[in-house]
Design an enzyme around this catalytic site. Structure first.
Site, PDB file in Angstrom:
ATOM      1  N   ILE A   1     -31.405 138.568 -58.735  1.00 24.01           N
ATOM      2  CA  ILE A   1     -31.391 137.672 -59.898  1.00 24.01           C
ATOM      3  C   ILE A   1     -32.586 136.737 -59.798  1.00 24.01           C
ATOM      4  CG2 ILE A   1     -30.040 136.043 -61.272  1.00 24.01           C
ATOM      5  CD1 ILE A   1     -27.532 137.177 -60.197  1.00 24.01           C
ATOM      6  N   HIS A   2     -33.748 137.254 -60.179  1.00 21.34           N
ATOM      7  CA  HIS A   2     -34.972 136.466 -60.125  1.00 21.34           C
ATOM      8  C   HIS A   2     -35.236 135.809 -61.470  1.00 21.34           C
ATOM      9  CE1 HIS A   2     -36.577 138.509 -56.297  1.00 21.34           C
ATOM     10  NE2 HIS A   2     -35.921 137.410 -56.041  1.00 21.34           N
ATOM     11  N   ALA A   3     -36.460 135.277 -61.622  1.00 22.83           N
ATOM     12  CA  ALA A   3     -36.739 134.474 -62.813  1.00 22.83           C
ATOM     13  C   ALA A   3     -36.312 135.133 -64.122  1.00 22.83           C
ATOM     14  CB  ALA A   3     -38.219 134.143 -62.859  1.00 22.83           C
TER      15      ALA A   3
ATOM     16  N   VAL B   1     -34.770 143.765 -57.888  1.00 24.84           N
ATOM     17  CA  VAL B   1     -35.387 142.447 -57.655  1.00 24.84           C
ATOM     18  C   VAL B   1     -34.353 141.333 -57.540  1.00 24.84           C
ATOM     19  CG1 VAL B   1     -37.621 142.979 -58.688  1.00 24.84           C
ATOM     20  CG2 VAL B   1     -35.814 142.031 -60.116  1.00 24.84           C
TER      21      VAL B   1
END
Lengths: 86, 559
Positions: free
Chosen positions: A14-16, A12
């Site tokens: 570096i998401h939330a 994914v």
């Protein structure tokens, strides 16, 4: 000042949540200023929204810059953490 | 003293101050501030409160659903104290003398736009996170209370009606009773009240006046009366009534540990309907045999985006392991109709009750269904799981859903993830179509569970949410009961069991009828378990069966 590059393998990017974890980790190195660079853009590693704003995806390279403190030790332990978590 | 009359939909007596549910304010006022320093401090205080609230939510999420669920709130916390975010707000207040509300609103829009303009749909969705955090700070600045209850002591909560997404966020420890202007006995508020075991009165209409806010009140759920500023006599009477109810409760408590068996030896299982893993506590407290209906919607209502497989897995696992080997039947996603969730982006429909809902959504959007089934099967390794599908009308729907289950099982097997091979798969019988073809459906599944709320609504063509249709909405209608008889016979012919998980299961006037029909399981709200056990243990089916069946199937009694 020390620099190293890291290729994100987390599917994914570096998401939330990963970004939250990363900023939390960077906070631990109180003596060093750590910044992230992707392409032209450099941001302060303590600023969550800015880190998320880089929009790093899987397979992309991020340059980490460490200034101050025991730079070698920080580079070593931070890159170990990155390999484990991102 | 002011007495107002509504419809009691959950019994019990409560005494406490009356408070109105506070919804978030949406109108923004802009003005120039003189004292920028103190305005900045006002923001800093609100920011700190926001961070504290998120910390509490993170802990709550950790207890209920594990670390991953908590991480969402922790990320929100970090956003609230993010330096870029804070500095932007600071500049707007200190340099441009904006009020804090305007500064937060503008900053929220600016950051949300940054995310929304990114070339990645996941990151675009993070705009909602920024907005969520900012709204929380704004609500604090406006003095609106998260969870809607502006009181430190428990209250009688008044509202027009509460949406499912609102009821889920309520601080349940602060509620003594519900009193609502709209609603019916099958509305979400009523169901929640019965699960919580507290009184609820609905349909009070415009008798509820804003000036009642904060005034002492008493409610009596069995008569549907609300007393504002009750006089001494009323207080004494109702306290006495509450005492008698407590005595009755003690008598019920003595039934704990006893079997659900009639005088002539017929057994029936009594299960519970619940809406979140925390309800398991009241299931065990009331000594139910298992969970007959676990509504999985709470997972979706609690989130701003589709809940992940891991998040769901943790919640199901918790419920299964807390139930300690007793059966837990989890119903797959049942939204649409009266239960809407924003991020599903379902188009508005003319006739939502007849529209894209429940299993239909799952079959139309298999990726959502697949995630839930994976979480369910993974959780099956930690307890005794049953899965059931809502809103079935045809055999092909069941086959398609089962095929998806098989696919998930083979995926898990290939990945070496443990699951229970013997998970029972069943369906809800809540449409007349499913009841009429129950002989064929029985060959496809391990059990039936009759959802009598919808079955009644669809059979009688009568909207259960509509206040004015009360006397037409008759779940005792012979058409409904005859369908239940037909479904039971078809189930038993095919060697599967049948239960009732609608409100009707707890209706003691029908317990003898259900026993006579041969229903195998009744799933009711936790507080109804022991009264039902009492009724079962006092019944001699052999003495009433013939007459009841003649009433139902013959020409005899006119309903």
């Amino acid at each position: 000042m020390k620099e190293f590059e890291f290729v994100v393998t987390d599917p994914v990017g570096i998401h939330a949540r990963p970004a939250g974890n990363l900023v939390k980790e960077i906070k631990k190195y109180t003596d060093s200023k750590i910044s992230l660079t992707k392409g032209e853009k450099t941001v302060d590693g303590l600023r969550l929204m800015a880190v998320m704003g880089l929009g790093v995806k899987q397979g992309e390279t991020v340059k980490f810059t460490v200034e101050g403190g025991d730079e070698d030790a920080v580079v070593e332990s931070l890159s170990a953490w990155l390999k484990e978590n991102l | 003293m002011i007495t107002i009359q509504g419809k009691g939909v959950s019994t019990g007596v409560a005494e406490g101050p009356l408070y109105f549910y506070k919804r978030a304010v949406t109108t923004l006022k802009r003005y120039t501030v003189e004292d920028t320093e103190s305005e900045w401090n006002r923001f800093k205080d609100a920011q700190q409160k926001c961070i504290d609230q998120l910390g509490e939510l993170a802990e709550k999420a950790r207890e209920e659903a594990g670390d991953e669920a908590a991480m969402l709130f922790e990320t929100h916390q970090m956003m609230a104290e993010d330096l870029d975010y804070e500095e932007t707000i600071q500049a707007l207040i200190m340099e441009e003398a904006n009020n804090a509300e305007a500064a937060v609103t503008d900053t929220s829009v600016q950051f949300a736009e940054m995310f929304a303009s990114m070339d990645d749909t996941y990151m675009q969705a993070r705009a909602a996170d920024v907005k969520d955090v900012s709204d929380r700070i704004l609500n604090i600045l406006y003095g609106v209370v998260q969870g809607g209850i502006d009181s430190d002591v428990p209250v009688i909560l008044a509202a027009d009606d509460l949406a499912p997404s609102e009821t889920i966020q309520l601080d349940k420890n602060k509620i003594l009773a519900f009193v609502t202007e709209g609603g019916s006995s099958s509305s979400h508020t009523a169901i929640l009240a019965r699960t919580m075991g507290i009184p609820a009165i609905v349909g009070l209409g415009d008798q509820m006046k804003p000036e009642f806010e904060g005034r002492p009140a008493m409610v009596d759920g069995s008569t549907g009366q609300v007393y504002v500023d009750p006089d001494e006599g009323t207080v004494a009477n109702l306290r006495d009534k509450r005492r008698r109810q407590l005595e009755y409760q003690q008598m019920l408590d003595e039934l704990k540990g006893k079997e659900n068996v009639t005088l002539d030896g017929q057994h029936i299982r009594v299960f519970c309907n619940i809406g979140s893993p925390e309800d398991v506590h009241s299931v065990l407290l009331n000594d139910a045999d298992g969970v007959g209906l676990f509504r999985s919607e709470f997972l979706y209502l609690n989130c701003d985006d589709y809940p992940t497989e891991d998040y769901q897995f943790e919640a199901y696992k918790k419920a299964l392991s807390d139930m300690d080997g007793r059966e837990v039947i989890i119903r797959t996603l049942d939204i649409g109709a009266d239960k809407q969730i924003g991020y599903f982006e379902l188009p508005k429909e003319e006739n939502p009750a007849l529209g894209n809902r429940a299993l239909r959504i799952c079959l139309n959007r298999p990726e959502i269904f697949h995630t839930q089934l994976r979480a369910l099967y993974r959780a099956s390794a930690y307890g005794h799981l049953g899965i059931m599908f809502p809103m079935v009308t045809s055999v092909w729907e069941v086959r398609e859903a089962k095929k998806m289950c098989e696919q998930v099982k083979s995926e898990l097997k290939a990945e070496g993830i443990p699951y229970d091979e013997h998970v029972q798969v069943g369906i809800m019988i809540e449409t007349p179509a499913a009841a009429v073809i129950s002989d064929r459906l029985a060959k496809e599944v391990d059990f039936f569970s009759c959802g009598t709320n919808d079955l009644t609504q669809y059979t009688l063509a009568c909207d259960r949410q509509n206040n004015d249709l009360g006397r037409f909405f008759n779940p005792h209608h012979p058409a409904v009961l005859r369908l239940l008889k037909m479904v039971t016979d078809n189930a038993h012919k095919n060697g599967i069991w049948v239960g009732i998980c609608g409100e009707l299961g707890a209706d003691l006037e029908l317990t003898e009828t259900f026993l006579s029909i041969g229903i195998d399981e009744l799933s009711v709200s936790p507080r109804s378990v022991l009264p039902l056990r009492k009724k079962i243990r006092e019944t001699d089916v052999s003495k009433v069966r013939d007459e009841l069946m003649d009433d139902l199937l013959g020409e005899g009694k006119i309903f």
